[in-house]
Design a protein around this motif. Sequence first.
Motif, short mmCIF file in Angstrom:
data_model
loop_
_atom_site.label_atom_id
_atom_site.label_comp_id
_atom_site.label_asym_id
_atom_site.label_seq_id
_atom_site.Cartn_x
_atom_site.Cartn_y
_atom_site.Cartn_z
N PRO A 145 56.52 57.10 41.78
CA PRO A 145 55.19 56.50 41.75
C PRO A 145 54.74 56.01 43.12
CG PRO A 145 56.81 54.92 40.97
CD PRO A 145 57.55 56.19 41.25
N VAL A 146 53.45 56.18 43.39
CA VAL A 146 52.81 55.65 44.59
C VAL A 146 51.49 55.05 44.15
CG1 VAL A 146 51.76 56.20 46.82
CG2 VAL A 146 53.87 57.37 46.12
N ILE A 147 51.25 53.81 44.52
CA ILE A 147 50.02 53.13 44.10
C ILE A 147 48.94 53.26 45.16
CG2 ILE A 147 49.01 50.89 43.45
CD1 ILE A 147 51.80 50.07 42.48
N LEU A 148 47.76 53.70 44.72
CA LEU A 148 46.61 53.81 45.61
C LEU A 148 45.55 52.81 45.19
CD1 LEU A 148 46.14 57.71 45.89
CD2 LEU A 148 47.73 56.21 47.12
N LEU A 149 45.25 51.87 46.06
CA LEU A 149 44.18 50.90 45.80
C LEU A 149 42.91 51.47 46.42
CD1 LEU A 149 46.09 47.55 46.50
CD2 LEU A 149 45.76 48.76 44.33
N SER A 150 42.08 52.05 45.57
CA SER A 150 40.90 52.78 46.04
C SER A 150 39.67 51.88 46.17
CB SER A 150 40.60 53.93 45.08
OG SER A 150 40.29 53.43 43.79
N LYS A 151 38.64 52.44 46.77
CA LYS A 151 37.34 51.77 46.93
C LYS A 151 37.47 50.47 47.71
CE LYS A 151 35.54 53.93 42.74
NZ LYS A 151 34.74 53.78 41.52
N ALA A 152 38.28 50.49 48.76
CA ALA A 152 38.47 49.29 49.57
C ALA A 152 37.17 48.81 50.19
CB ALA A 152 39.51 49.56 50.66
N ASP A 153 36.24 49.73 50.40
CA ASP A 153 34.95 49.36 50.99
C ASP A 153 34.09 48.52 50.06
OD1 ASP A 153 32.89 51.80 49.76
OD2 ASP A 153 35.05 52.14 49.75
N LEU A 154 34.47 48.43 48.78
CA LEU A 154 33.71 47.64 47.82
C LEU A 154 34.37 46.31 47.49
CD1 LEU A 154 32.73 50.45 45.25
CD2 LEU A 154 31.42 49.61 47.22
N CYS A 155 35.41 45.96 48.22
CA CYS A 155 36.19 44.74 47.93
C CYS A 155 36.15 43.78 49.11
CB CYS A 155 37.63 45.11 47.59
SG CYS A 155 38.67 43.70 47.18
N SER A 156 35.93 42.49 48.82
CA SER A 156 35.87 41.48 49.87
C SER A 156 37.19 40.73 50.05
CB SER A 156 34.75 40.47 49.56
OG SER A 156 34.98 39.85 48.30
N ASP A 157 38.13 40.91 49.11
CA ASP A 157 39.43 40.22 49.22
C ASP A 157 40.58 41.21 49.06
OD1 ASP A 157 38.88 40.73 46.58
OD2 ASP A 157 39.72 38.85 45.82
N VAL A 158 40.57 42.24 49.90
CA VAL A 158 41.57 43.30 49.83
C VAL A 158 42.99 42.75 49.99
CG1 VAL A 158 42.46 45.37 50.96
CG2 VAL A 158 40.00 45.09 50.63
N ASN A 159 43.21 41.88 50.94
CA ASN A 159 44.56 41.38 51.22
C ASN A 159 45.16 40.64 50.03
OD1 ASN A 159 44.57 42.45 53.80
ND2 ASN A 159 43.76 40.59 54.75
N GLU A 160 44.33 39.85 49.35
CA GLU A 160 44.83 39.10 48.20
C GLU A 160 45.19 40.04 47.06
OE1 GLU A 160 45.89 36.16 45.44
OE2 GLU A 160 45.85 36.25 47.64
N ARG A 161 44.38 41.04 46.80
CA ARG A 161 44.65 41.97 45.72
C ARG A 161 45.84 42.88 46.07
NH1 ARG A 161 39.02 43.38 42.50
NH2 ARG A 161 38.54 41.18 42.11
N LEU A 162 45.98 43.19 47.34
CA LEU A 162 47.14 43.95 47.79
C LEU A 162 48.41 43.15 47.55
CD1 LEU A 162 48.55 46.28 49.28
CD2 LEU A 162 47.95 45.14 51.44
N ARG A 163 48.37 41.86 47.84
CA ARG A 163 49.53 40.98 47.63
C ARG A 163 49.93 40.95 46.15
NH1 ARG A 163 50.62 36.17 45.73
NH2 ARG A 163 48.42 35.74 45.27
N LEU A 164 48.95 40.85 45.26
CA LEU A 164 49.22 40.79 43.83
C LEU A 164 49.89 42.07 43.33
CD1 LEU A 164 45.90 39.14 42.57
CD2 LEU A 164 48.16 38.07 42.71
N ILE A 165 49.42 43.20 43.82
CA ILE A 165 50.00 44.48 43.41
C ILE A 165 51.40 44.63 43.97
CG2 ILE A 165 49.85 46.98 43.75
CD1 ILE A 165 48.00 46.02 41.61
N GLN A 166 51.62 44.25 45.21
CA GLN A 166 52.94 44.37 45.82
C GLN A 166 53.97 43.50 45.11
OE1 GLN A 166 51.88 43.43 49.90
NE2 GLN A 166 51.99 45.59 50.51
N GLU A 167 53.57 42.33 44.65
CA GLU A 167 54.47 41.45 43.92
C GLU A 167 54.85 42.04 42.56
OE1 GLU A 167 52.61 37.66 43.63
OE2 GLU A 167 53.08 37.06 45.68
N ALA A 168 53.95 42.83 42.00
CA ALA A 168 54.19 43.42 40.68
C ALA A 168 54.82 44.80 40.75
CB ALA A 168 52.87 43.50 39.91
N SER A 169 55.00 45.34 41.96
CA SER A 169 55.52 46.71 42.10
C SER A 169 56.58 46.76 43.19
CB SER A 169 54.39 47.68 42.42
OG SER A 169 53.71 47.27 43.59
N ILE A 170 57.63 46.00 43.01
CA ILE A 170 58.68 45.88 44.01
C ILE A 170 59.28 47.24 44.35
CG2 ILE A 170 60.89 44.78 44.52
CD1 ILE A 170 60.13 42.64 42.42
#
Length: 359
Positions: A145-170
Amino acid sequence: MDLKKLGWNDHWEQQWTMLDRKDAIPARVIGDFGHKYRVATAFSSDIWAEMTGKLQHELQNRSYFPAIGDWVAVQRLEGEERVIIQGILDRKTCISRQSAGTVTHEQIIAANVDTLFLVCALNNDFNVRRIERYLIMAWSSGVNPVILLSKADLCSDVNERLRLIQEASIGVPVHVISAHNNQGFEELSKYITTGSTVALTGSSGCGKSTIINWLSGEVLQRTQDVREGDNRGRHTTTHRELFLLPQGAVMIDTPGMRELKLWEDEGGVSLTFADIEEMSTTCRFTDCMHEKEAGCAVLKAVADGEIEEKRLLNYRKTLRELKYQTQKEAKAQSKLNSRNSNTNGTRRKSSEWLRLADE
């Protein structure tokens, strides 16, 4: 067409040699339309195919039918623009889920995939718990599996959402991408190399079709805007289809999924929730359910902020769901066995199916 461009390699060559079929040729399923298929062969990059009536009858279970990504043995028909599928080569990997509805039925999403892109849009449809379920499906299927967080241009808090996904996908690679801004293209290049098969899955509107068009450099898939108000997507992709990318890889697009019912667990839960299962080894009781038990190390970790409570709740929910699913499947199989002989309803090797097609 050169079959190597479709992913043919020594693994498939060895399996094909064991079949010893001089009147058949290998083909890969590139389009799944129910009982009819589009396949690619050495003599045609796109031709209609259908199973023999006997093979279809013998297979019985829909999950054993050819699926997108399968390698099949086909026979050419003189003067006709179609081929007949005589057998299916044994799958290397198989991504599946429980079909929608109340009937217990395995639905194949894609076969013989090396890497599965789990696409999650960084808009209002962002959902960490959904990604956890996708990870279970991916690990259980045997793909990477590889996670792709798409539509980054539509998000104002990319780093926070990236952190949440990384914590859930060790331990799982996570990439932030934006087709609109051409962000992350180079990072994805290492997965789409010659001979590899990559599949995309995710909810409707997460941007799968856009990603295919972006990576290919041309419009291969139709796209639509998400709905106003809730950022939910429309079902642009209505069937499973396989594409050849200029980088040399094969990419499979699948319809968006509103709901992911897990079919079975082949170790996916342990890999997805490795932190919880590792922590549970220090619980006071070996059969701890991590609910109200005294001396529960997992509950203590939640109280101390080491594990998110929602993650634990999703873990419990998943275990209950899989247990219930196993019970339903066992009952369904028991009824099937009572009506059929010991050979019906079971998965056979490709060589056996080919023999049956000749009888």
